[in-house]
Write an enzyme that holds these catalytic residues in place. Structure first.
Site: not given
Ligand code: PBG
Length: 324
Positions: A121, A123, A131, A196, A206, A218, A234, A249, A275, A314
């Site tokens: 990605c 970003c 992204c 996602k 982030r 996003r 998807e 996700k 996260s 995590y």
């Molecule tokens: C990249 C990406 C993100 C996450 C994984 N790959 C962040 C986003 O889409 O803003 C999030 C992972 C997490 O929150 O643990 N695009």
């Protein structure tokens, strides 16, 4: 003789041994994937404030983390990088000496038994934090595809086992598959971040990846949380484009989507416990409001029970320790 008028469920709950014997869902460390954040340099190891217990590490330190994770039986690592420089295109994402590429080469050199997965990605690499690339103020889908493909080929050449496109650009899996095959990366697998969602639970990430969009959000590319059936479309699209593994996700707020995907598709299914899910558990535990180990174990069990084959979390390192 007394007649049984009701079921005695408690018979099989009487001892830990009986409960374990009849348990449907078992957690094992080999289905867990630990996300890790790489920073340039040497001997860098710095706590990530938004993710207590997680650290930024340099490629040399990554090797030590991987050794420890492998010793605990963890299945794999999912790598993210904070580059030295950012620009409008995110060009440091495909540098041969990029921080993730360097980390992967270090892992390969050390002969790690872990499965090495790398996020694809832009970003974390673009100065605007989106992204994909911007055109007339919008994230342009088709102009982003070749850049994602370039990043994936570079990660595969460094030695990634699995590349994981997370940009939510339409056609990203097809673009990666074609580019990998043309570059001789036919053995590199693709894990599509198929379903996602545009989620508030990415907040702590982030900060860790320095990847927040400078303007806007996003929602024009990630899924609307109100969509359920669209997740299946998807996933079907990612599989048709050649994804080897598909993902839902976040996990906790989308267990229904995990379950629906499990029922509909036979492909390996990943769930990413993001996260915010980790951070809120840790924050409550820090205040003494819940027990992190019990809460994390219960959550991971629920994600597997919903139907995930592998879980990106995590908690992977710690949970693997609890399972010993
Ligand atoms: C990249 C990406 C993100 C996450 C994984 N790959 C962040 C986003 O889409 O803003 C999030 C992972 C997490 O929150 O643990 N695009």
């Amino acid at each position: 003789m007394a007649e049984a008028r009701f079921a005695r469920f408690r018979r099989l709950r009487r001892t830990p041994g009986i409960r374990a014997l009849v348990r449907e869902v078992r957690l094992t460390p080999d289905r867990l994937v630990q996300p890790l954040f790489l920073r340039p340099g040497r001997r860098v190891r710095e706590p990530i404030p938004s993710l207590p217990g997680q650290e930024w590490v340099s490629p040399d330190e990554l090797v030590k983390d991987a050794e420890r994770l492998a010793g605990l039986g963890v299945g794999g690592v999912l790598l993210f990088g904070l580059p030295e420089g950012k620009d409008a295109e995110g060009s440091s994402a495909w540098r041969e000496d990029g921080v993730v590429q360097t980390g992967i080469r270090a892992l390969r050199g050390a002969g790690t038994p872990l499965v090495v997965l790398a996020d694809v990605c832009l970003c974390g690499y673009t100065d605007h934090g989106h992204c994909g690339v911007l055109k007339n103020g919008r994230v342009d889908n088709d102009e982003t595809l070749p850049l994602l493909a370039r990043m994936a080929v570079s990660l595969a050449e460094a030695g990634a086992d699995v590349v994981a496109p997370s940009a939510m650009m339409d056609g990203q899996v097809a673009a990666l598959r074609q580019a990998l095959d043309e570059a001789g990366g036919g053995d590199t697998a693709i894990m599509g971040y198929a379903a996602k969602y545009a989620s508030a639970f990415y907040g702590p990430f982030r900060e860790a990846a320095d990847s927040a969009p400078q303007e806007g959000d996003r929602r024009t590319y990630q899924m609307d949380p109100g969509q359920g059936r669209q997740a299946l479309a998807e996933i079907a699209a990612d599989l048709a484009e050649g994804a080897d593994i598909v993902m839902v996700k976040p996990a906790l707020a989308y267990l229904d989507v995990i379950r629906a995907a499990r029922e509909r598709f036979d492909a390996p299914l990943a769930a990413y416990s993001v996260s915010g899910e980790y951070a809120m558990t840790m924050a409550a535990a820090e205040r003494g409001w819940l027990d992190a180990r019990a809460a994390a174990t219960e959550t991971l069990t629920a994600i597997v029970r919903a139907g995930a084959d592998l879980v990106i979390t995590y908690f992977a390192r710690e949970a693997a320790g609890w399972m010993r």
